[in-house]
Design a protein around this motif. Sequence first.
Motif, PDB file in Angstrom:
ATOM      1  N   ARG A  26       0.993  -1.405  -0.025  1.00 31.82           N
ATOM      2  CA  ARG A  26       0.035  -0.004   0.039  1.00 31.82           C
ATOM      3  C   ARG A  26       0.702   1.400  -0.007  1.00 31.82           C
ATOM      4  NH1 ARG A  26      -4.019   0.179   4.622  1.00 31.82           N
ATOM      5  NH2 ARG A  26      -5.132   1.669   3.280  1.00 31.82           N
ATOM      6  N   ALA A  47      -9.255   9.468   8.992  1.00 31.63           N
ATOM      7  CA  ALA A  47      -9.282   8.115   9.498  1.00 31.63           C
ATOM      8  C   ALA A  47      -7.760   7.463   9.824  1.00 31.63           C
ATOM      9  CB  ALA A  47     -10.123   6.930   8.810  1.00 31.63           C
ATOM     10  N   HIS A  49      -6.021   6.525  12.231  1.00 36.27           N
ATOM     11  CA  HIS A  49      -5.585   5.186  12.828  1.00 36.27           C
ATOM     12  C   HIS A  49      -4.489   5.398  13.713  1.00 36.27           C
ATOM     13  CE1 HIS A  49      -6.896   1.123  12.685  1.00 36.27           C
ATOM     14  NE2 HIS A  49      -5.641   0.562  12.782  1.00 36.27           N
ATOM     15  N   ARG A  52      -0.049   5.549  10.679  1.00 32.89           N
ATOM     16  CA  ARG A  52       0.993   5.037   9.613  1.00 32.89           C
ATOM     17  C   ARG A  52       1.185   5.855   8.326  1.00 32.89           C
ATOM     18  NH1 ARG A  52      -3.553  -0.012   8.568  1.00 32.89           N
ATOM     19  NH2 ARG A  52      -2.782  -0.714  10.341  1.00 32.89           N
ATOM     20  N   TRP A  53       0.070   6.349   7.981  1.00 29.04           N
ATOM     21  CA  TRP A  53      -0.163   7.178   6.655  1.00 29.04           C
ATOM     22  C   TRP A  53       0.370   8.506   6.984  1.00 29.04           C
ATOM     23  CZ3 TRP A  53       1.042   3.570   3.675  1.00 29.04           C
ATOM     24  CH2 TRP A  53       0.540   2.318   3.762  1.00 29.04           C
ATOM     25  N   GLU A  69      -9.276  10.990  13.525  1.00 26.64           N
ATOM     26  CA  GLU A  69      -9.395   9.716  14.257  1.00 26.64           C
ATOM     27  C   GLU A  69     -10.272   9.807  15.366  1.00 26.64           C
ATOM     28  OE1 GLU A  69      -8.521   6.381  13.042  1.00 26.64           O
ATOM     29  OE2 GLU A  69      -9.907   6.144  14.820  1.00 26.64           O
ATOM     30  N   PRO A  70     -11.531   9.077  15.210  1.00 28.16           N
ATOM     31  CA  PRO A  70     -12.344   9.041  16.392  1.00 28.16           C
ATOM     32  C   PRO A  70     -11.801   8.271  17.754  1.00 28.16           C
ATOM     33  CG  PRO A  70     -13.174   7.833  14.881  1.00 28.16           C
ATOM     34  CD  PRO A  70     -12.101   8.128  14.339  1.00 28.16           C
ATOM     35  N   ARG A  71     -10.860   7.334  17.517  1.00 32.84           N
ATOM     36  CA  ARG A  71     -10.650   6.475  18.475  1.00 32.84           C
ATOM     37  C   ARG A  71      -9.224   6.897  19.343  1.00 32.84           C
ATOM     38  NH1 ARG A  71     -13.520   2.699  14.963  1.00 32.84           N
ATOM     39  NH2 ARG A  71     -15.167   1.811  16.036  1.00 32.84           N
ATOM     40  N   ASP A  98     -15.138  12.728  14.856  1.00 33.53           N
ATOM     41  CA  ASP A  98     -15.780  12.186  13.567  1.00 33.53           C
ATOM     42  C   ASP A  98     -15.493  13.298  12.513  1.00 33.53           C
ATOM     43  OD1 ASP A  98     -17.701  11.971  11.335  1.00 33.53           O
ATOM     44  OD2 ASP A  98     -19.307  11.001  12.986  1.00 33.53           O
ATOM     45  N   VAL A  99     -14.856  12.690  11.212  1.00 39.41           N
ATOM     46  CA  VAL A  99     -14.607  13.611  10.213  1.00 39.41           C
ATOM     47  C   VAL A  99     -15.719  14.483   9.779  1.00 39.41           C
ATOM     48  CG1 VAL A  99     -15.123  11.965   8.460  1.00 39.41           C
ATOM     49  CG2 VAL A  99     -13.350  13.721   7.946  1.00 39.41           C
ATOM     50  N   LEU A 114      -7.998   7.007   3.284  1.00 40.57           N
ATOM     51  CA  LEU A 114      -7.647   5.446   3.110  1.00 40.57           C
ATOM     52  C   LEU A 114      -8.499   4.764   4.269  1.00 40.57           C
ATOM     53  CD1 LEU A 114      -3.830   6.386   3.077  1.00 40.57           C
ATOM     54  CD2 LEU A 114      -5.547   6.466   1.096  1.00 40.57           C
ATOM     55  N   GLN A 180     -11.497  -1.269  13.462  1.00 41.24           N
ATOM     56  CA  GLN A 180     -11.347  -0.911  12.106  1.00 41.24           C
ATOM     57  C   GLN A 180     -12.580  -0.469  11.236  1.00 41.24           C
ATOM     58  OE1 GLN A 180     -10.381  -4.448   9.392  1.00 41.24           O
ATOM     59  NE2 GLN A 180     -10.889  -5.470  11.445  1.00 41.24           N
ATOM     60  N   TRP A 183     -17.069   4.531  13.425  1.00 42.04           N
ATOM     61  CA  TRP A 183     -17.177   5.241  14.767  1.00 42.04           C
ATOM     62  C   TRP A 183     -18.849   5.300  14.818  1.00 42.04           C
ATOM     63  CZ3 TRP A 183     -15.017   5.272  18.933  1.00 42.04           C
ATOM     64  CH2 TRP A 183     -15.290   6.410  20.003  1.00 42.04           C
TER      65      TRP A 183
HETATM   66  C1  LIG Z   1      -9.841   0.290   8.054  1.00 45.02           C
HETATM   67  S1  LIG Z   1      -9.345   1.628   9.282  1.00 45.02           S
HETATM   68  C2  LIG Z   1      -8.295   2.461   8.087  1.00 45.02           C
HETATM   69  C3  LIG Z   1      -7.120   3.001   8.798  1.00 45.02           C
HETATM   70  C4  LIG Z   1      -5.986   3.556   7.874  1.00 45.02           C
HETATM   71  N1  LIG Z   1      -6.731   4.728   7.410  1.00 45.02           N
HETATM   72  C5  LIG Z   1      -5.662   2.501   6.771  1.00 45.02           C
HETATM   73  O1  LIG Z   1      -6.098   2.736   5.728  1.00 45.02           O
HETATM   74  O2  LIG Z   1      -4.803   1.855   6.972  1.00 45.02           O
HETATM   75  C6  LIG Z   1     -10.919   2.556   9.383  1.00 45.02           C
HETATM   76  C7  LIG Z   1     -10.430   3.759  10.639  1.00 45.02           C
HETATM   77  O3  LIG Z   1     -11.369   4.681  10.334  1.00 45.02           O
HETATM   78  C8  LIG Z   1     -11.904   5.392  11.378  1.00 45.02           C
HETATM   79  N2  LIG Z   1     -12.942   5.926  11.923  1.00 45.02           N
HETATM   80  C9  LIG Z   1     -14.176   5.416  11.656  1.00 45.02           C
HETATM   81  N3  LIG Z   1     -15.145   6.263  11.655  1.00 45.02           N
HETATM   82  C10 LIG Z   1     -14.666   7.390  11.310  1.00 45.02           C
HETATM   83  C11 LIG Z   1     -15.171   8.764  11.347  1.00 45.02           C
HETATM   84  N4  LIG Z   1     -16.780   8.939  11.390  1.00 45.02           N
HETATM   85  N5  LIG Z   1     -14.413   9.896  11.201  1.00 45.02           N
HETATM   86  C12 LIG Z   1     -13.130   9.346  11.167  1.00 45.02           C
HETATM   87  N6  LIG Z   1     -12.507   8.341  11.333  1.00 45.02           N
HETATM   88  C13 LIG Z   1     -13.314   7.274  11.343  1.00 45.02           C
HETATM   89  C14 LIG Z   1     -11.408   3.990  12.375  1.00 45.02           C
HETATM   90  O4  LIG Z   1     -11.355   4.354  13.812  1.00 45.02           O
HETATM   91  C15 LIG Z   1     -10.158   3.479  11.831  1.00 45.02           C
HETATM   92  O5  LIG Z   1      -9.105   4.024  12.454  1.00 45.02           O
END
Ligand SMILES: C[S@@+](CC[C@H](N)C(=O)[O-])C[C@H]1O[C@@H](n2cnc3c(N)ncnc32)[C@H](O)[C@@H]1O
Length: 248
Positions: A26, A47, A49, A52-53, A69-71, A98-99, A114, A180, A183
């Motif tokens: 990736r 998001a 996470h 990493r990116w 990132e919400p977590r 939340d974005v 991503l 993953q 949220w």
């Molecule tokens: C599948 S992971 C992707 C992680 C990373 N961006 C990647 O592509 O490797 C999804 C991410 O989206 C975040 N997420 C979920 N709902 C969200 C929201 N409403 N706003 C922002 N991020 C959110 C999750 O907490 C998680 O970290």
Amino acid sequence: MNFFDQYDRFYTTSQTSPFPHRLNGRHEAIIASNANLIAGKRVLDIASHDGRWSFAALQAGAAHVTGIEPRQELIDNACDTFARYQVNASRFDFQRGDVFNLLHGQVFDVVLCLGFYYHTTRHAELLDLIERTGAQFVIIDTEVTPRAEEAVVLPSGHSRLVFNNPYAIQMLSEPVDDQQMAWQDALTRNGRTLVGRPSRAAVEFMANHFGYTCRTYDWPNHFATKPEQVSSMADYDQGWRDTFFLEK
Ligand SMILES: C[S@@+](CC[C@H](N)C(=O)[O-])C[C@H]1O[C@@H](n2cnc3c(N)ncnc32)[C@H](O)[C@@H]1O
């Protein structure tokens, strides 16, 4: 040496596919192949996470990265990793939430979306918010409906098609207590929320609507030269995940 092999803390700070072949594959598609478009730019990582990116964008020369990132535990992991690899604190910030609540009135050159575009039903609204940041370059890496299930894309001028409409979004439901997944949001009931997986044509359709050209990374060629990555990237290899580059 592969990018994440030099920063192998990322193999331990997430439960979301932190596999070396996958992250490095990736990285090549998302960051390395676009390093000239990222260097010197203000980057938003939706998001973000475990960072990493965001981290990879900074190593590619981004001037500044904002992660949303919400977590909280994932933001904590990102901050610990950035400290460990001595990233200057003036080059990044992580916003928790939340974005859709946070991405108003912020300005960016490049947006990374991503692993998130299939964790929402608000695809057009998100692209609208992204476009309003002023971003000239957007990378969307997302699950998509499988090629075998795609309707044939007809020549342009058919934006109100009824039969064989290729601009489809598959409805799904997913648990909000999984790191993953989506949220918790207003659509959540009994611990699950609704999300949608777009077709390739739908992503391109929406990108064009908001004034972006749209192309995809050449994953078949990538795997032809790196067959060792296929086993941990079956979604890309089997054609139900893709990487889109949107440009103005
Ligand atoms: C599948 S992971 C992707 C992680 C990373 N961006 C990647 O592509 O490797 C999804 C991410 O989206 C975040 N997420 C979920 N709902 C969200 C929201 N409403 N706003 C922002 N991020 C959110 C999750 O907490 C998680 O970290």
